[in-house]
Write a protein that holds these residues in place. Sequence first.
Motif, PDB file in Angstrom:
ATOM      1  N   GLY A  93     -20.631  -0.248 -25.079  1.00  0.00           N
ATOM      2  CA  GLY A  93     -21.801   0.337 -24.551  1.00  0.00           C
ATOM      3  C   GLY A  93     -22.107  -0.227 -23.068  1.00  0.00           C
ATOM      4  N   THR A  94     -20.754   1.212 -21.880  1.00  0.00           N
ATOM      5  CA  THR A  94     -20.684   1.388 -21.129  1.00  0.00           C
ATOM      6  C   THR A  94     -20.558   2.933 -21.287  1.00  0.00           C
ATOM      7  N   THR A  95     -21.060   3.554 -19.570  1.00  0.00           N
ATOM      8  CA  THR A  95     -20.490   5.234 -19.532  1.00  0.00           C
ATOM      9  C   THR A  95     -19.771   5.316 -19.503  1.00  0.00           C
ATOM     10  N   PRO A  96     -18.742   6.542 -19.278  1.00  0.00           N
ATOM     11  CA  PRO A  96     -17.712   6.964 -18.934  1.00  0.00           C
ATOM     12  C   PRO A  96     -17.749   6.248 -17.589  1.00  0.00           C
ATOM     13  N   SER A  97     -18.857   6.152 -16.025  1.00  0.00           N
ATOM     14  CA  SER A  97     -18.671   6.531 -15.388  1.00  0.00           C
ATOM     15  C   SER A  97     -19.144   4.780 -14.991  1.00  0.00           C
ATOM     16  N   ASP A  98     -19.647   4.316 -15.355  1.00  0.00           N
ATOM     17  CA  ASP A  98     -19.522   2.682 -15.779  1.00  0.00           C
ATOM     18  C   ASP A  98     -18.414   1.821 -15.767  1.00  0.00           C
ATOM     19  N   LEU A  99     -17.409   2.216 -16.913  1.00  0.00           N
ATOM     20  CA  LEU A  99     -16.620   2.343 -16.788  1.00  0.00           C
ATOM     21  C   LEU A  99     -15.565   2.705 -16.075  1.00  0.00           C
ATOM     22  N   SER A 100     -15.845   3.595 -15.098  1.00  0.00           N
ATOM     23  CA  SER A 100     -14.715   3.749 -13.781  1.00  0.00           C
ATOM     24  C   SER A 100     -14.638   2.977 -13.413  1.00  0.00           C
ATOM     25  N   ALA A 101     -15.853   2.522 -12.649  1.00  0.00           N
ATOM     26  CA  ALA A 101     -16.265   1.235 -11.431  1.00  0.00           C
ATOM     27  C   ALA A 101     -16.013   0.614 -12.104  1.00  0.00           C
ATOM     28  N   LYS A 102     -16.074   0.083 -13.181  1.00  0.00           N
ATOM     29  CA  LYS A 102     -15.265  -1.311 -13.544  1.00  0.00           C
ATOM     30  C   LYS A 102     -14.301  -1.255 -13.629  1.00  0.00           C
ATOM     31  N   ILE A 103     -13.045  -0.170 -14.101  1.00  0.00           N
ATOM     32  CA  ILE A 103     -11.756  -0.333 -13.925  1.00  0.00           C
ATOM     33  C   ILE A 103     -11.813  -0.867 -12.164  1.00  0.00           C
ATOM     34  N   ALA A 104     -12.104   0.082 -11.514  1.00  0.00           N
ATOM     35  CA  ALA A 104     -11.469   0.333 -10.127  1.00  0.00           C
ATOM     36  C   ALA A 104     -12.220  -1.108  -9.770  1.00  0.00           C
ATOM     37  N   ASP A 105     -12.832  -1.123 -10.197  1.00  0.00           N
ATOM     38  CA  ASP A 105     -12.830  -2.674  -9.198  1.00  0.00           C
ATOM     39  C   ASP A 105     -12.407  -4.059  -9.870  1.00  0.00           C
ATOM     40  N   MET A 106     -12.013  -3.914 -10.739  1.00  0.00           N
ATOM     41  CA  MET A 106     -10.578  -4.718 -11.640  1.00  0.00           C
ATOM     42  C   MET A 106      -9.298  -4.567 -10.886  1.00  0.00           C
ATOM     43  N   LEU A 107      -9.053  -3.134 -10.606  1.00  0.00           N
ATOM     44  CA  LEU A 107      -8.028  -2.788  -9.709  1.00  0.00           C
ATOM     45  C   LEU A 107      -7.851  -2.873  -7.952  1.00  0.00           C
ATOM     46  N   ARG A 108      -9.552  -2.850  -7.708  1.00  0.00           N
ATOM     47  CA  ARG A 108      -9.068  -2.535  -6.559  1.00  0.00           C
ATOM     48  C   ARG A 108      -8.676  -3.781  -5.742  1.00  0.00           C
ATOM     49  N   GLY A 109      -8.035  -4.233  -4.638  1.00  0.00           N
ATOM     50  CA  GLY A 109      -7.806  -5.509  -3.873  1.00  0.00           C
ATOM     51  C   GLY A 109      -6.337  -5.827  -3.847  1.00  0.00           C
ATOM     52  N   ARG A 110      -6.409  -6.152  -5.486  1.00  0.00           N
ATOM     53  CA  ARG A 110      -5.455  -7.013  -5.789  1.00  0.00           C
ATOM     54  C   ARG A 110      -4.121  -5.833  -6.361  1.00  0.00           C
ATOM     55  N   TYR A 111      -4.160  -4.703  -6.793  1.00  0.00           N
ATOM     56  CA  TYR A 111      -3.221  -3.616  -6.632  1.00  0.00           C
ATOM     57  C   TYR A 111      -2.936  -2.959  -6.778  1.00  0.00           C
ATOM     58  N   ILE A 112      -3.926  -2.073  -5.678  1.00  0.00           N
ATOM     59  CA  ILE A 112      -4.622  -0.825  -5.611  1.00  0.00           C
ATOM     60  C   ILE A 112      -5.316  -0.884  -4.604  1.00  0.00           C
ATOM     61  N   LYS A 113      -5.567  -0.433  -3.671  1.00  0.00           N
ATOM     62  CA  LYS A 113      -6.073  -0.501  -1.992  1.00  0.00           C
ATOM     63  C   LYS A 113      -7.358   0.464  -2.769  1.00  0.00           C
ATOM     64  N   ASP A 114      -7.552   1.468  -2.746  1.00  0.00           N
ATOM     65  CA  ASP A 114      -8.773   2.454  -3.114  1.00  0.00           C
ATOM     66  C   ASP A 114      -9.202   2.540  -4.269  1.00  0.00           C
ATOM     67  N   PRO A 115      -9.315   2.677  -5.470  1.00  0.00           N
ATOM     68  CA  PRO A 115      -8.678   3.526  -6.861  1.00  0.00           C
ATOM     69  C   PRO A 115      -9.265   4.274  -7.265  1.00  0.00           C
ATOM     70  N   GLN A 116      -8.775   5.507  -7.682  1.00  0.00           N
ATOM     71  CA  GLN A 116      -9.664   6.812  -8.238  1.00  0.00           C
ATOM     72  C   GLN A 116      -9.356   6.442  -9.642  1.00  0.00           C
ATOM     73  N   VAL A 117     -10.136   6.699 -10.110  1.00  0.00           N
ATOM     74  CA  VAL A 117     -10.020   6.216 -11.568  1.00  0.00           C
ATOM     75  C   VAL A 117     -11.228   6.913 -12.602  1.00  0.00           C
ATOM     76  N   SER A 118     -10.669   8.133 -13.755  1.00  0.00           N
ATOM     77  CA  SER A 118     -11.749   8.455 -14.131  1.00  0.00           C
ATOM     78  C   SER A 118     -11.989   8.054 -15.541  1.00  0.00           C
ATOM     79  N   VAL A 119     -13.212   7.992 -16.372  1.00  0.00           N
ATOM     80  CA  VAL A 119     -12.283   8.370 -17.699  1.00  0.00           C
ATOM     81  C   VAL A 119     -13.484   9.049 -18.487  1.00  0.00           C
ATOM     82  N   ASN A 120     -12.347   9.304 -19.795  1.00  0.00           N
ATOM     83  CA  ASN A 120     -13.341  10.429 -20.937  1.00  0.00           C
ATOM     84  C   ASN A 120     -13.036  10.414 -21.639  1.00  0.00           C
ATOM     85  N   VAL A 121     -14.495  10.811 -22.389  1.00  0.00           N
ATOM     86  CA  VAL A 121     -14.090  10.720 -24.123  1.00  0.00           C
ATOM     87  C   VAL A 121     -13.570  11.707 -24.825  1.00  0.00           C
ATOM     88  N   ILE A 122     -12.853  11.439 -25.366  1.00  0.00           N
ATOM     89  CA  ILE A 122     -11.588  12.395 -26.154  1.00  0.00           C
ATOM     90  C   ILE A 122     -12.582  12.852 -27.832  1.00  0.00           C
TER      91      ILE A 122
END
Length: 233
Positions: A93-122
């Motif tokens: 139900g998410t768009t690629p940009s929505d999912l990118s932001a969601k994954i970045a938020d889950m990684l931010r701080g705890r695992y990566i300081k400022d994650p840059q995430v991209s999602v592509n539909v293959i």
Amino acid sequence: MRKFVIICGTALAVAGCASSGGLDANSTAVEVRGELPTPDQAAQAIDMSEYRIGPTDKIRVSVFGAEELDREGLVDAGGQFQMPLIGAVAAGGTTPSDLSAKIADMLRGRYIKDPQVSVNVIEARAHSITVDGAVTQPGIYPVVGKMTLQQAIATARGASDLADTDRVVVFRTIDGTKMAAMFDLDAIREGRVADPQVYGNDIVVVGESGTRRFLKDTQSLTAPVLSRFIPVF
């Protein structure tokens, strides 16, 4: 001779038989149609920015500077996608940009300081529709194979007890033009008109009966009055 009438509140008189969920033929926001044209699926596939990811879609997640976190695979039947460190991510139900932001938020701080995430539909194997309005369970649902309007509403657990089922609007965007058409679900159920097919990215809105809403909202206060006859001289 005495005449008898039923007491009726002013608000109910104003509401009358009106219902929400209608479609204004003079609308400037959408192009109102008697029926909607079939979308060009090939043309839709070119622009994936607003595509809603669905079960069995194949996607690729890339994390800049942390290639060990990159993943390519299928979204499971529940709409989840497995990622290293953070585990299952709700992708359905998410768009690629929505999912990118969601994954970045889950990684931010705890695992990566400022994650840059991209999602592509293959591979877009499923599409999603939005079912809203007077249905039991509004939400975004995947379209796998062919789906009709009646099936779409059934996917949302059916129309609610407040629904005005002769006012079901389907919104569809084709070549950048937003279109809408209204359908009578009762007529479809009775076989009097064809059950139209719905497509990925369609929005289905079931109208709500204003009278039913009023009666429900005021039932506790007005039920004793509405059910009592009084003499009128």
